[in-house]
Design an enzyme around this catalytic site. Sequence first.
Site, mmCIF file in Angstrom:
data_model
loop_
_atom_site.group_PDB
_atom_site.id
_atom_site.type_symbol
_atom_site.label_atom_id
_atom_site.label_comp_id
_atom_site.label_asym_id
_atom_site.label_seq_id
_atom_site.Cartn_x
_atom_site.Cartn_y
_atom_site.Cartn_z
ATOM 1 N N GLU A 45 0.834 -1.206 0.000
ATOM 2 C CA GLU A 45 0.000 0.000 0.000
ATOM 3 C C GLU A 45 0.866 1.253 0.000
ATOM 4 O O GLU A 45 1.965 1.268 0.565
ATOM 5 C CB GLU A 45 -0.938 0.066 1.211
ATOM 6 C CG GLU A 45 -2.317 -0.536 0.989
ATOM 7 C CD GLU A 45 -2.354 -2.009 1.297
ATOM 8 O OE1 GLU A 45 -3.345 -2.660 0.900
ATOM 9 O OE2 GLU A 45 -1.407 -2.519 1.908
ATOM 10 N N THR A 46 0.315 2.276 -0.648
ATOM 11 C CA THR A 46 0.874 3.626 -0.587
ATOM 12 C C THR A 46 -0.211 4.541 -0.034
ATOM 13 O O THR A 46 -1.355 4.517 -0.504
ATOM 14 C CB THR A 46 1.320 4.113 -1.981
ATOM 15 O OG1 THR A 46 2.371 3.258 -2.458
ATOM 16 C CG2 THR A 46 1.841 5.536 -1.926
#
Length: 263
Positions: A45-46
């Site tokens: 995830e970002t």
Amino acid sequence: MDEIHVVDAFTDVAFRGNPAAVVLLSEERPPSWMQSVATEMRHSETAFVVVGDGRRETGYPLRWFTPTTEVDLCGHATLAAAHVLGGRVEFTTRRSGRLSCVAEGGWVEMDFPADALGEVPASGNLSQLFGDVTIEAVARGRDDLLVQVADEKEVKKVVPDFAGIAALSRKLSVRGIIVTGRGQGERSFVSRCFYPEVGVPEDPVTGSAHCTLASWWSPRLGVTEMMAEQASPRGGRIRLRLADNRVHLGGQAVGVLRGSLLV
């Protein structure tokens, strides 16, 4: 230029736990651009946080993207963002409400919604997705399917069939599958999390899954405070407290990179 950080979450040792990218935005950006950045970064995830004037008082807008799609809740990237910003932080989200975090004493504690699970029958081929393990219970939560096996040894010997897990996730319209078992010593329980359908075959440490896990294990263990381990190759630990239909997740974090996006 927007600032970018890489933080290893749910660990106090660099290159362990779950790495997340955190992008601090001076203004809103289109979702297509955020997805492109997340695909470029290739972390599970970002997190994208808008940090313009006055945002600390009103709440920082926060969104999360895997390499292939936007998700509604992500614990380790939220922890990473709170670690970067420091102190007491409030985030506003599209579908998970307002999230409060406190960074203090080397730990970040996050206040997330608890999950509500319902047990479901185990399908005939479910055990085939994980190798030679004994399934004791199956339940469906808000986002994931939870599969309980006998103990942490069973969790650690799981050999996942990623194609089969992705197909079942599509069929059931879930994000992925959590495999969990009772822990030993200080570990209340152990888990592994598989999300091939959203571009994350095995997630190193999954904060949001522990909203489901805490809700599942608390009544079975007869406790409201737990220490959990996610037994991926990178590994990580999560401190949990269940209260008033909320899960308080605690974790440590280590910053490993800081820079600027040029586009």
